[in-house]
Design a protein around this motif. Sequence first.
Motif, mmCIF file in Angstrom:
data_model
loop_
_atom_site.group_PDB
_atom_site.id
_atom_site.type_symbol
_atom_site.label_atom_id
_atom_site.label_comp_id
_atom_site.label_asym_id
_atom_site.label_seq_id
_atom_site.Cartn_x
_atom_site.Cartn_y
_atom_site.Cartn_z
ATOM 1 N N PRO A 46 8.148 2.089 9.517
ATOM 2 C CA PRO A 46 7.555 0.926 8.856
ATOM 3 C C PRO A 46 6.039 0.905 9.037
ATOM 4 O O PRO A 46 5.532 1.292 10.096
ATOM 5 N N PRO A 47 5.307 0.481 8.008
ATOM 6 C CA PRO A 47 3.842 0.475 8.100
ATOM 7 C C PRO A 47 3.292 -0.241 9.333
ATOM 8 O O PRO A 47 2.311 0.221 9.924
ATOM 9 N N ASP A 48 3.933 -1.324 9.757
ATOM 10 C CA ASP A 48 3.395 -2.058 10.907
ATOM 11 C C ASP A 48 3.617 -1.331 12.231
ATOM 12 O O ASP A 48 3.066 -1.720 13.252
ATOM 13 N N LEU A 49 4.389 -0.239 12.223
ATOM 14 C CA LEU A 49 4.590 0.553 13.440
ATOM 15 C C LEU A 49 3.715 1.797 13.489
ATOM 16 O O LEU A 49 3.751 2.539 14.468
ATOM 17 N N LEU A 131 -6.747 11.217 5.160
ATOM 18 C CA LEU A 131 -7.138 10.449 3.976
ATOM 19 C C LEU A 131 -8.268 9.521 4.394
ATOM 20 O O LEU A 131 -8.049 8.552 5.119
ATOM 21 N N TYR A 132 -9.486 9.836 3.956
ATOM 22 C CA TYR A 132 -10.677 9.079 4.348
ATOM 23 C C TYR A 132 -10.985 7.940 3.386
ATOM 24 O O TYR A 132 -10.753 8.051 2.184
ATOM 25 N N ASP A 133 -11.574 6.882 3.935
ATOM 26 C CA ASP A 133 -12.211 5.798 3.170
ATOM 27 C C ASP A 133 -11.262 4.885 2.414
ATOM 28 O O ASP A 133 -11.581 4.429 1.318
ATOM 29 N N LEU A 134 -10.119 4.578 2.988
ATOM 30 C CA LEU A 134 -9.232 3.603 2.354
ATOM 31 C C LEU A 134 -9.806 2.206 2.534
ATOM 32 O O LEU A 134 -10.415 1.896 3.556
ATOM 33 N N GLU A 135 -9.592 1.371 1.539
ATOM 34 C CA GLU A 135 -10.257 0.071 1.506
ATOM 35 C C GLU A 135 -9.776 -0.919 2.559
ATOM 36 O O GLU A 135 -10.544 -1.709 3.058
ATOM 37 N N GLY A 136 -8.512 -0.913 2.913
ATOM 38 C CA GLY A 136 -8.032 -1.900 3.880
ATOM 39 C C GLY A 136 -6.964 -1.346 4.806
ATOM 40 O O GLY A 136 -6.348 -0.306 4.533
ATOM 41 N N ARG A 141 -1.989 1.666 6.235
ATOM 42 C CA ARG A 141 -0.673 1.707 6.884
ATOM 43 C C ARG A 141 0.432 2.071 5.893
ATOM 44 O O ARG A 141 1.356 2.825 6.216
ATOM 45 N N GLU A 142 0.343 1.527 4.684
ATOM 46 C CA GLU A 142 1.329 1.843 3.646
ATOM 47 C C GLU A 142 1.322 3.344 3.345
ATOM 48 O O GLU A 142 2.373 3.988 3.289
ATOM 49 N N LEU A 143 0.132 3.902 3.153
ATOM 50 C CA LEU A 143 0.036 5.339 2.861
ATOM 51 C C LEU A 143 0.423 6.192 4.063
ATOM 52 O O LEU A 143 1.031 7.256 3.904
ATOM 53 N N ALA A 144 0.097 5.746 5.270
ATOM 54 C CA ALA A 144 0.483 6.494 6.476
ATOM 55 C C ALA A 144 2.002 6.568 6.597
ATOM 56 O O ALA A 144 2.562 7.636 6.871
ATOM 57 N N PRO A 157 8.781 7.330 -0.916
ATOM 58 C CA PRO A 157 7.806 6.283 -0.585
ATOM 59 C C PRO A 157 6.376 6.638 -1.008
ATOM 60 O O PRO A 157 5.625 5.767 -1.430
ATOM 61 N N LEU A 158 6.016 7.915 -0.946
ATOM 62 C CA LEU A 158 4.687 8.334 -1.357
ATOM 63 C C LEU A 158 4.512 8.152 -2.864
ATOM 64 O O LEU A 158 3.501 7.627 -3.328
ATOM 65 N N ALA A 159 5.527 8.540 -3.621
ATOM 66 C CA ALA A 159 5.486 8.346 -5.080
ATOM 67 C C ALA A 159 5.391 6.856 -5.417
ATOM 68 O O ALA A 159 4.641 6.464 -6.311
ATOM 69 N N SER A 160 6.123 6.022 -4.682
ATOM 70 C CA SER A 160 6.070 4.569 -4.905
ATOM 71 C C SER A 160 4.680 4.012 -4.632
ATOM 72 O O SER A 160 4.187 3.143 -5.362
#
Length: 165
Positions: A46-49, A131-136, A141-144, A157-160
């Motif tokens: 999960p993104p929060d982990l 992956l550099y320079d993500l806005e928030g 976390r979502e992309l990670a 999940p990456l495609a989503s």
Amino acid sequence: MKAHDQRTRHRLNAFRARKDTGGVNTPGLPAPGRIDSHGPAADPLPPDLVPDATGLEAFEAACKEAMQQQAVFIAVERQGPRWTVKADPLTAPQHAISTEAYEAIREAVIHLIRTRQIRPASSAGPVYFVLYDLEGEDRARELAAALHAALYGDPGPLASCLRSS
């Protein structure tokens, strides 16, 4: 250590412990995922982990934890006002990444660069992913989490994530 980091580390350890006990569900955590043919259980993270590896001490702690678990290192890191996602499969020496996973990740990185969501200096492997320079932080976390799933054989999940961008 920040209270948020301690809570995250506790939840991440509980998440990993649940996997180590045959997938017995722990209250407050998602149900176990599938087993990937390329390595250990590939429960969606999960993104929060996703660990926050901002600062040398936090980075070293997250890397050490991944090595001890023999899991793919994944983390987010704040760099000024922007965020970076980092992944390193060398912390999981028995884990093999499929050609299909590499292709999905490469295509995702190209898309993110073309849509100016990440800097062109970002890397799609083959050994280190960044992956550099993500806005928030939420987007990082979502992309990670999606990158982690792809590295364990589930590019869904990456495609989503890319469809939602």
